[in-house]
Design a protein around this motif. Sequence first.
Motif, mmCIF file in Angstrom:
data_model
loop_
_atom_site.group_PDB
_atom_site.id
_atom_site.type_symbol
_atom_site.label_atom_id
_atom_site.label_comp_id
_atom_site.label_asym_id
_atom_site.label_seq_id
_atom_site.Cartn_x
_atom_site.Cartn_y
_atom_site.Cartn_z
ATOM 1 N N PRO A 89 0.829 -1.221 0.000
ATOM 2 C CA PRO A 89 0.000 0.000 0.000
ATOM 3 C C PRO A 89 0.855 1.260 0.000
ATOM 4 O O PRO A 89 1.944 1.278 0.586
ATOM 5 C CB PRO A 89 -0.801 -0.131 1.309
ATOM 6 N N LYS A 143 -1.242 -2.542 7.841
ATOM 7 C CA LYS A 143 -2.284 -2.886 6.879
ATOM 8 C C LYS A 143 -1.940 -4.199 6.180
ATOM 9 O O LYS A 143 -0.775 -4.505 5.910
ATOM 10 C CB LYS A 143 -2.426 -1.771 5.841
ATOM 11 N N GLU A 148 -7.282 -4.534 1.763
ATOM 12 C CA GLU A 148 -7.163 -3.164 2.272
ATOM 13 C C GLU A 148 -8.079 -2.875 3.460
ATOM 14 O O GLU A 148 -7.830 -1.963 4.241
ATOM 15 C CB GLU A 148 -7.457 -2.166 1.152
ATOM 16 N N THR A 151 -7.011 -3.790 8.835
ATOM 17 C CA THR A 151 -6.044 -2.822 9.354
ATOM 18 C C THR A 151 -5.881 -2.980 10.861
ATOM 19 O O THR A 151 -6.719 -3.574 11.535
ATOM 20 C CB THR A 151 -6.500 -1.377 9.063
#
Length: 269
Positions: A89, A143, A148, A151
């Motif tokens: 990410p 993460k 996605e 977290t």
Amino acid sequence: THPLCDACLCVLMSALRAAHVSLRVHAASARREGTRGSVGHRRGRPRAHEEDEPQQHPSLCTRRLALTAAVLVSTSTTAASTQAEIRTPKGYDDPSVSASGFNTSVTGNDTLGCQYSIQWPSGWCALSDLSSARTVGVDNSWKDPSDEASTLAVFVSIVAPSIKSQLDRGTIDSVAKTRAESAPRQVTIGKRTRKTRVGSSGKATTYDVETKVGGGTAGRFGQAVELVAITVYGGKEYLVRATASGSSWNTQKQALRTAVESFEILETC
């Protein structure tokens, strides 16, 4: 073999190999730091006395071309999709892998509160720029690069002088209700009171609250689950927050609960 078959096969293999390389380069360039992959192609065995073999029928030549194309396209697509699906990410370090299944983070003197330790899942990525994040109360963040919505983060904030413990904020039922009512389509699905270790022998009260979040709040991830562990110690609130999409919660919840419950406040403040 049939001369036309061999010529077509040569051209087709060259084109497919070029497409395979193009797909790999495209997938790698999409990453912040590309990870090169390589796929070996099986070469056919040399056949003895090939010149003595009977000439192939055109229909067999067609099947041979189709089979070769299918193998090469399948190999190329698999390699490209694997590299394209799992990307580091933006703003995060590359995944950190541990044989134990968890990485351990111990904060330094630059933390917003007392120093602490926490475990986070193996294969996840840590936030790169903590100094900027801490200006808005985010003391740590991780993460899952393959999902996605999954977290983990630690938030640290100052509480009023009259709040010495999480118990001073009311019962866990009232805290859970407040969190559920903070946005539409939210409902509490779990809550518990436990103790967080402080130093070598101290303990602080912690409220764990699990809330199912509706699509409006979860945004593009749709339905999600949020787990927060709230602890007050030394004039600061330590809120450890874990999230996962509604569809992955059942597979992620054990690891996320383990990470949240691993949080320990060290003696150095």
